[in-house]
Design an enzyme around this catalytic site. Structure first.
Site, mmCIF file in Angstrom:
data_model
loop_
_atom_site.group_PDB
_atom_site.id
_atom_site.type_symbol
_atom_site.label_atom_id
_atom_site.label_comp_id
_atom_site.label_asym_id
_atom_site.label_seq_id
_atom_site.Cartn_x
_atom_site.Cartn_y
_atom_site.Cartn_z
ATOM 1 N N HIS A 32 -11.693 -3.114 -2.716
ATOM 2 C CA HIS A 32 -11.891 -3.854 -1.455
ATOM 3 C C HIS A 32 -12.282 -5.299 -1.761
ATOM 4 O O HIS A 32 -12.996 -5.915 -0.994
ATOM 5 C CB HIS A 32 -12.981 -3.191 -0.597
ATOM 6 C CG HIS A 32 -12.622 -1.830 -0.094
ATOM 7 N ND1 HIS A 32 -12.607 -0.720 -0.899
ATOM 8 C CD2 HIS A 32 -12.243 -1.402 1.133
ATOM 9 C CE1 HIS A 32 -12.251 0.339 -0.183
ATOM 10 N NE2 HIS A 32 -12.026 -0.051 1.051
ATOM 11 N N GLU A 67 1.096 1.353 4.906
ATOM 12 C CA GLU A 67 1.323 -0.073 4.654
ATOM 13 C C GLU A 67 2.806 -0.396 4.479
ATOM 14 O O GLU A 67 3.303 -1.418 4.963
ATOM 15 C CB GLU A 67 0.531 -0.547 3.439
ATOM 16 C CG GLU A 67 -0.964 -0.723 3.695
ATOM 17 C CD GLU A 67 -1.756 0.575 3.621
ATOM 18 O OE1 GLU A 67 -1.153 1.629 3.308
ATOM 19 O OE2 GLU A 67 -2.980 0.547 3.873
ATOM 20 N N ASP A 86 -6.243 -5.657 -0.905
ATOM 21 C CA ASP A 86 -5.991 -4.653 -1.946
ATOM 22 C C ASP A 86 -4.911 -3.655 -1.531
ATOM 23 O O ASP A 86 -4.125 -3.204 -2.355
ATOM 24 C CB ASP A 86 -7.280 -3.885 -2.243
ATOM 25 C CG ASP A 86 -8.467 -4.811 -2.428
ATOM 26 O OD1 ASP A 86 -9.071 -4.786 -3.464
ATOM 27 O OD2 ASP A 86 -8.784 -5.585 -1.524
#
Lengths: 322, 343
Positions: free
Chosen positions: A126, A59, A84
């Protein structure tokens, strides 16, 4: 014809890729024949094989790469697989994208899509709503579309904006919400929408809680209670004027958000209304958020953790008696 | 007289005869050292707010990072890269302006010291969070590829401290996945602030990581300017020619504190006796003299020229206005109509 909220997001991206060669989509599993964990990019890699790119599970580097590309003239759209997981990219989003224009005078036109919010059985990792974290930091615009039409036009607007946009799309709305057709243009960015007019109480909310609040307004209308629902659309910038104008009409304010209770968008709305419009209030403002625990897995726990129509209706009735 | 680098000129740095290239590099190193000594003295005299972070002992590696980049290449320097920044084309007046907080500097008083850059001119502006610049450099290179540009490279600097971050790891991996023309120059100066190598990593040699990432890796003695120029120059050439991303790991000792607030008392005597602990500038100057590349009078004129340039840059920045909080627009985004106004 009927289009879902999810299809609107896909259509917006298809239009952006067709209309603007600077646009590319970057994220985990977005490319190939797969088209994303939620299929928000399904088919796009077939039409634009070089501009819909799968990435490693990185990420930080995904956002870093998007920032570098944006500085050099591209218009990347990053898909986080779940909101998340953007926590592992916080540094690049907050400290890099968020500071870049201020420090260097060069804006960073990236759009980061965050599949947000709870669905049954998704558990602590999630289900999160991250808008309040991103809104807290300078340098970012935070969108929280609540309708199919806004999901479409706001994503197109997000990519056109020269600054970083965190686009919080709600997973619960993906398949639930449908529209007959997609508009060409929506309200200007930063303008809240009166989703339903009423004179007795204002509910200020955003994202999936708009739909819950509208359900409550419908229910209370049968008891001759008129609830006005303000859909913020963007939590940053926050359209304080529209909120104050509504509170001026109703005298009562209930703020509803799905994120955790400490601070956040609902607290910000109440802080602004009490400091700028204290005289407009006939009763102390009330807010509803999720509980201050991680988001539970089991549906019995989850539905009590998340604010829903039942809790909103109860708080609204109580506030109307104040 | 050594002027601020012209990017066009650096095309010729690639082709220059080795001794000309060596002398040019030496003069950038000299300028960087002279400038940073001046900054230290201003800091000690209370004229610089915040901190001063210098590249003493790392100039040979750093200058080689700047010298082979051409117009259109991307440079992401880090904390100790004054020599490379100058060789790349950063005017030293911009250094003075940033340290002194001039409104006319690239950061306009909004950021200071080494946290500066001109992304519009392809020199990225580092953030303090180490490792973060690697993927941003990758992205800038991807944009060039998307736009159909050719013959470009990016060079991103890091230290052995920054190499231990997750961000660095992700950046290296994504660079190799994207096969962008990238050179990473990692300078092991043996301390992450005060922490020595044995508490930073446990692999035998940092360059071994190149293979794991899908990079080509090379080790150099960072005190040897010729080696720095040869190996970093070749790495830039290979990346430009379409080889996989390149990792060059240089060994030096940081000849200063982490910043000028730090007396570096933790650096052991044994460490100071290591071959890599030598001052690269002194070694370079010795080579210039020993090989008679320049005579004493020429060396003296170069020193004077560096001192004069530094004095002029500082004097210019000192005359310029500091930022004014009343005139500051306090907008963190460029889209003015979307600025959130809580009051």
């Amino acid at each position: 014809m009927s289009i879902t909220y999810l299809e609107a997001i896909r259509e917006a991206q298809a239009r952006l890729l067709r209309d603007d060669e600077r646009v590319f989509i970057y994220g985990q599993d977005v490319g190939g024949t797969f088209g994303g964990a939620f299929k928000a990019t399904k088919g796009l890699a077939k039409e634009f094989p070089n501009r819909v790119l799968n990435t490693p599970i990185s990420e930080d580097a995904i956002v870093g790469t998007a920032i570098g590309a944006a500085i050099k003239g591209m218009r990347p759209i990053v898909e986080m697989q779940f909101a998340d997981f953007s926590s592992t990219a916080l540094n690049q989003i907050l400290n890099h994208a968020g500071t870049h224009y201020w420090r260097t005078n060069i804006p960073v036109p990236i759009t980061i899509r965050l599949p947000s919010g709870g669905t049954k059985g998704s558990g602590p990792f999630h289900s999160q709503s991250m808008e309040s974290i991103y809104a807290h930091y300078p340098g970012l615009i935070v969108m929280t579309p609540a309708t199919v039409e806004d999901a479409y036009t706001m994503l197109i607007d997000a990519v056109a904006i020269d600054d970083p946009v965190v686009y919080c799309e709600h997973k619960y709305l993906y398949y639930h919400l449908k529209a007959d057709k997609l508009p060409d243009k929506g309200l200007p960015t930063g303008r809240a929408r009166i989703a339903r007019e009423g004179r007795d109480l204002t509910i200020v909310t955003y994202s999936a809680m708009v739909q819950e609040s509208l359900a409550v307004a419908g229910e209370l209308a049968r008891e001759n209670l008129e609830i006005e629902v303000v859909d913020l659309r963007t939590v940053k910038p926050l359209d304080t004027d529209t909120v104050l104008a509504s509170v001026a009409r109703t005298g009562r304010l209930l703020c509803v958000g799905e994120s955790f209770p400490w601070g956040g968008a609902t607290a910000e709305v109440i802080a602004r209304v009490t400091s700028e419009g204290f005289h407009l209030l006939d009763a102390a403002p009330v807010r509803i958020n999720a509980k201050d625990t991680p988001i539970p897995y089991h549906p019995n726990l989850w539905s009590a953790h998340r604010p829903g129509a039942k809790m909103i209706a109860a708080k609204a009735r109580a506030l109307l008696k104040e | 007289m050594l002027q601020t680098a012209q990017r066009g000129k650096k095309t010729s740095a690639n082709k220059a005869a080795p001794h000309e290239r060596f002398l040019e590099a030496f003069r950038w190193m000299l300028l960087a050292r002279t400038l940073e000594e001046k900054l230290v003295s201003l800091y000690r005299g209370g004229q610089i707010t915040g901190g001063v972070y210098i590249g003493k002992g790392q100039e040979a590696v750093s200058v080689a990072c700047g010298m082979f980049l051409q117009k259109g290449d991307i440079f992401a320097p880090l904390i100790r890269d004054q020599a490379g920044r100058s060789a790349f084309g950063e005017p030293i007046v911009d250094v003075a302006r940033t340290y002194l907080g001039s409104r006319q500097g690239p950061m306009r008083g909004r950021d200071g010291n080494i946290h500066r850059g001109k992304p519009g001119d392809d020199q990225l502006a580092m953030i303090s969070h180490l490792g973060a610049m690697v993927s941003v450099t990758v992205g800038a290179l991807l944009a060039k590829r998307f736009r159909g540009e050719k013959n470009f490279v990016g060079l991103s600097c890091i230290g052995e401290g920054g190499m231990q971050t997750g961000s660095f790891h992700e950046g290296m991996n994504i660079a190799a996945v994207e096969q962008v023309p990238l050179v990473i120059v990692a300078t092991n100066n043996h301390y992450a602030y005060s922490t020595p190598n044995d508490r930073e990593f446990a692999c035998a040699d940092l360059v071994d990581r190149a293979k794991g990432y899908g990079f080509e890796g090379y080790s150099i003695d960072g005190t040897d300017l010729s080696m720095c120029l040869d190996v970093i120059g070749s790495a830039v050439k290979r990346a430009r020619a379409g080889r996989p991303p390149q990792l060059v790991v240089a060994s030096v000792l940081r000849l200063s504190g982490h910043g000028e607030h730090d007396d570096a008392s933790y650096v052991t005597d044994e460490m100071k006796r290591q071959p890599f602990a030598q001052d690269c500038l002194k070694l370079t100057e010795k080579k210039v003299v020993d090989l008679e590349m320049a005579d004493a009078a020429t060396l003296k004129s170069w020193r004077e020229d560096a001192a004069r340039q530094v004095d002029e840059a500082i004097a210019t920045a000192q005359k310029e206005a500091a930022p004014d909080a009343e005139k500051e627009d306090w907008c963190a985004i460029s889209t003015r109509e979307l600025v959130d106004r809580p009051e």
